[in-house]
Write a protein that holds these residues in place. Structure first.
Motif, PDB file in Angstrom:
ATOM      1  N   PHE A 244       0.831  -1.209   0.000  1.00 52.04           N
ATOM      2  CA  PHE A 244       0.000   0.000   0.000  1.00 52.04           C
ATOM      3  C   PHE A 244       0.863   1.256   0.000  1.00 52.04           C
ATOM      4  CE2 PHE A 244      -1.810  -3.282   2.781  1.00 52.04           C
ATOM      5  CZ  PHE A 244      -2.896  -3.658   2.007  1.00 52.04           C
ATOM      6  N   TYR A 245       0.344   2.292  -0.652  1.00 56.65           N
ATOM      7  CA  TYR A 245       0.936   3.620  -0.546  1.00 56.65           C
ATOM      8  C   TYR A 245      -0.044   4.489   0.242  1.00 56.65           C
ATOM      9  CZ  TYR A 245       2.613   8.267  -1.725  1.00 56.65           C
ATOM     10  OH  TYR A 245       3.061   9.554  -1.644  1.00 56.65           O
ATOM     11  N   PHE A 246       0.431   5.061   1.345  1.00 56.57           N
ATOM     12  CA  PHE A 246      -0.398   5.886   2.233  1.00 56.57           C
ATOM     13  C   PHE A 246      -0.086   7.366   2.034  1.00 56.57           C
ATOM     14  CE2 PHE A 246      -1.506   2.941   6.091  1.00 56.57           C
ATOM     15  CZ  PHE A 246      -2.069   2.026   5.223  1.00 56.57           C
ATOM     16  N   GLU A 247      -1.121   8.173   2.028  1.00 56.32           N
ATOM     17  CA  GLU A 247      -1.006   9.632   2.114  1.00 56.32           C
ATOM     18  C   GLU A 247      -1.872  10.099   3.281  1.00 56.32           C
ATOM     19  OE1 GLU A 247      -1.807  11.672  -1.762  1.00 56.32           O
ATOM     20  OE2 GLU A 247      -2.200   9.633  -2.442  1.00 56.32           O
ATOM     21  N   ILE A 248      -1.538  11.247   3.846  1.00 52.67           N
ATOM     22  CA  ILE A 248      -2.398  11.862   4.863  1.00 52.67           C
ATOM     23  C   ILE A 248      -2.647  13.304   4.450  1.00 52.67           C
ATOM     24  CG2 ILE A 248      -2.615  12.565   7.272  1.00 52.67           C
ATOM     25  CD1 ILE A 248      -1.148  10.023   8.039  1.00 52.67           C
ATOM     26  N   ILE A 249      -3.947  13.620   4.298  1.00 56.28           N
ATOM     27  CA  ILE A 249      -4.330  14.913   3.731  1.00 56.28           C
ATOM     28  C   ILE A 249      -5.215  15.705   4.689  1.00 56.28           C
ATOM     29  CG2 ILE A 249      -4.227  13.994   1.366  1.00 56.28           C
ATOM     30  CD1 ILE A 249      -7.391  13.976   1.487  1.00 56.28           C
ATOM     31  N   ASN A 250      -5.296  17.004   4.431  1.00 49.85           N
ATOM     32  CA  ASN A 250      -6.299  17.843   5.088  1.00 49.85           C
ATOM     33  C   ASN A 250      -7.655  17.481   4.493  1.00 49.85           C
ATOM     34  OD1 ASN A 250      -8.184  20.154   5.251  1.00 49.85           O
ATOM     35  ND2 ASN A 250      -6.478  21.197   6.248  1.00 49.85           N
ATOM     36  N   HIS A 251      -8.591  17.031   5.327  1.00 50.07           N
ATOM     37  CA  HIS A 251      -9.829  16.486   4.765  1.00 50.07           C
ATOM     38  C   HIS A 251     -10.727  17.572   4.170  1.00 50.07           C
ATOM     39  CE1 HIS A 251     -11.559  17.510   8.746  1.00 50.07           C
ATOM     40  NE2 HIS A 251     -12.716  17.539   8.127  1.00 50.07           N
ATOM     41  N   ASN A 252     -10.429  18.824   4.464  1.00 53.64           N
ATOM     42  CA  ASN A 252     -11.211  19.913   3.866  1.00 53.64           C
ATOM     43  C   ASN A 252     -10.634  20.357   2.521  1.00 53.64           C
ATOM     44  OD1 ASN A 252     -13.185  20.234   5.937  1.00 53.64           O
ATOM     45  ND2 ASN A 252     -11.630  21.232   7.213  1.00 53.64           N
ATOM     46  N   THR A 253      -9.296  20.455   2.431  1.00 49.63           N
ATOM     47  CA  THR A 253      -8.660  20.989   1.222  1.00 49.63           C
ATOM     48  C   THR A 253      -8.149  19.901   0.276  1.00 49.63           C
ATOM     49  OG1 THR A 253      -6.438  21.078   2.193  1.00 49.63           O
ATOM     50  CG2 THR A 253      -7.896  22.983   2.579  1.00 49.63           C
ATOM     51  N   GLY A 254      -7.909  18.684   0.807  1.00 57.03           N
ATOM     52  CA  GLY A 254      -7.323  17.623  -0.014  1.00 57.03           C
ATOM     53  C   GLY A 254      -5.819  17.726  -0.154  1.00 57.03           C
ATOM     54  N   GLU A 255      -5.213  18.757   0.431  1.00 48.95           N
ATOM     55  CA  GLU A 255      -3.760  18.937   0.349  1.00 48.95           C
ATOM     56  C   GLU A 255      -3.056  18.099   1.418  1.00 48.95           C
ATOM     57  OE1 GLU A 255      -2.102  20.790  -1.974  1.00 48.95           O
ATOM     58  OE2 GLU A 255      -4.093  20.923  -2.878  1.00 48.95           O
ATOM     59  N   PRO A 256      -1.811  17.650   1.149  1.00 49.04           N
ATOM     60  CA  PRO A 256      -1.095  16.890   2.173  1.00 49.04           C
ATOM     61  C   PRO A 256      -0.824  17.731   3.412  1.00 49.04           C
ATOM     62  CG  PRO A 256       0.324  17.341   0.258  1.00 49.04           C
ATOM     63  CD  PRO A 256      -1.049  17.781  -0.107  1.00 49.04           C
ATOM     64  N   VAL A 257      -0.929  17.106   4.591  1.00 48.30           N
ATOM     65  CA  VAL A 257      -0.613  17.823   5.827  1.00 48.30           C
ATOM     66  C   VAL A 257       0.878  17.643   6.109  1.00 48.30           C
ATOM     67  CG1 VAL A 257      -2.931  17.488   6.785  1.00 48.30           C
ATOM     68  CG2 VAL A 257      -1.127  15.836   7.325  1.00 48.30           C
ATOM     69  N   PRO A 258       1.499  18.536   6.876  1.00 50.03           N
ATOM     70  CA  PRO A 258       2.905  18.354   7.249  1.00 50.03           C
ATOM     71  C   PRO A 258       3.107  17.015   7.951  1.00 50.03           C
ATOM     72  CG  PRO A 258       2.171  20.571   7.790  1.00 50.03           C
ATOM     73  CD  PRO A 258       0.949  19.814   7.384  1.00 50.03           C
ATOM     74  N   PHE A 259       4.255  16.400   7.705  1.00 50.94           N
ATOM     75  CA  PHE A 259       4.555  15.073   8.254  1.00 50.94           C
ATOM     76  C   PHE A 259       4.395  15.088   9.776  1.00 50.94           C
ATOM     77  CE2 PHE A 259       7.149  11.568   9.754  1.00 50.94           C
ATOM     78  CZ  PHE A 259       6.819  10.554   8.863  1.00 50.94           C
TER      79      PHE A 259
END
Length: 408
Positions: A244-259
């Motif tokens: 799997f490849y995981f990303e974590i995003i801001n659920h409002n903007t869809g942009e990645p959140v800081p690590f």
């Protein structure tokens, strides 16, 4: 994203662009051959559960019918169910990663694995079973319910590992204590999944059963449970980045959140054949945990889930997640782990009543005031606290519903 992951993603995109199906339509007009980096990939549109429901029944299928050996489905309690087809390789891969989960928890082929999650269309029971069989452990495939039979089998077959939702694990723990048969139970480990649970509940289950507890994570749309697992260090869950490849995003903007910051988990499958998923929004809230784990596993980690974006309720203008109620009760001496929240709207005002269990009948009013003060200090709203006796709130053999919003 490492090179191996990127190569797997590129190969999958090329394959899906040639198959008349869900992703060929979704990516129509996008030049997939132009994707040459992680940044390019992360410009592709997300997939969400609404897309999967629209593909009902088998619109997600990416291989010929002759290659499909099984289907699983979500419950469909909130709409059209999601149907996920599996190839023979998908089934084998799922068993392999589940075996990896068991090994992370220190299980061996001498363990006796007592499985209480449901079988059938739901992914849970069969996933726990095939992983244990691949490990070589003895499987006791109970499924949910019939608590008398569960405890009888635990005693007679000397089950060493309990697989359950946290709600049913608590129910079993309370029944074992009530029946005074703890000395006849041989459990040493508990593998708990399907719903989030607070630290107080974890301690109660661990203490009453006398086991070490492990978190397991998964969702029907991906394979089922088994895509991430906690270890003995109890510091988040290792996930299998070769699958799997995981990303974590801001659920409002869809942009990645800081690590390291909390956001919504997005998953891309790297090896799935029957129904591969690209940038699937799980709605689960977590964060990446930096650094290597002291257990020695090199697989990266996400934190234990704090809730879901769709679990959030807004009361008196304040966003509230169930995890906040867990954390607040954890800090109040005398308050147990079990609670229910009832939200009403009367005379133009939101009213939030928090029912919680306590063992201390004598100090019930004092504990209620402490809960009220902690809620105001920690969450920022005034509630109506209602203390009830241990066992008075309902127990579930599946997932527990904790927040009831009567306003809408």
């Amino acid at each position: 994203m490492n090179q191996t992951q990127f190569d797997a993603i590129k190969k999958m995109l090329v394959k899906l662009s040639r198959v008349d199906g869900f992703y060929k339509k979704k990516f129509a007009g996008i030049n997939l051959t132009a994707i040459q980096s992680q940044e390019d990939f992360e410009k592709l549109p997300f997939t969400d559960k609404g897309d999967l429901r629209e593909a009902y029944p088998l619109g997600l299928q990416a291989v010929p019918d002759s290659e499909i050996v099984r289907i699983h489905s979500s419950s469909g309690t909130t709409g059209t169910p999601v149907i996920i087809p599996y190839t023979k390789k998908d089934v084998a891969d799922w068993a392999e990663i589940f075996k990896r989960c068991y090994e992370t928890a220190g299980l061996t082929n001498l363990d006796r694995v007592h499985i209480t999650p449901g079988y059938g269309l739901w992914t849970a029971g069969i996933g726990f079973q095939t992983g244990a069989e691949l490990l070589g452990a003895m499987v006791i495939p109970m499924g949910p319910g019939n608590t008398d039979k569960q405890i009888q089998m635990m005693k007679d077959l000397k089950s060493t590992v309990l697989c359950a939702t946290s709600s049913y694990a608590l129910l079993l723990a309370e029944e074992i204590t009530k029946r005074k048969v703890k000395d006849k139970i041989h459990l040493t480990k508990g593998i708990i999944g399907s719903e989030r649970w607070g630290e107080k509940m974890r301690r109660r289950i661990a203490n009453e059963l006398g086991v070490q507890l492990y978190d397991i994570y998964g969702l029907t749309e991906i394979y089922g449970p088994g895509i991430a697992m906690s270890c003995d260090q109890e510091c988040g869950m290792h996930y299998w980045d070769d699958y799997f490849y995981f990303e974590i995003i801001n659920h409002n903007t869809g942009e990645p959140v800081p690590f390291g910051e909390i956001g919504e988990l997005v998953i891309t499958t790297l090896r799935k054949e029957g129904a591969p998923l690209i940038r699937y929004r799980t709605h689960d809230l977590t964060r990446f945990i930096p650094g290597e784990c002291a257990c020695g596993l090199k697989y990266p980690r996400i934190d234990t889930l704090i809730g879901r974006t769709d679990d959030m309720v807004k009361v008196k203008g304040t966003n509230i997640f169930p995890a906040q109620i867990d954390e607040m009760l954890r800090e109040v001496e005398g308050a147990s782990s079990e609670y229910q929240v009832i939200i009403d709207h009367l005379n133009g005002k939101d009213i939030m009543t928090v029912f919680f269990e306590t063992e201390n009948e004598a100090d019930k009013r004092v504990i209620e005031q402490n809960v009220k003060q902690h809620c105001k200090a920690k969450i920022g709203i005034t509630i109506v606290p209602k203390a009830v006796a241990i066992g008075e709130l309902p127990r579930s053999e599946k997932k527990s519903t904790r927040i009831f919003d009567n306003r809408y």
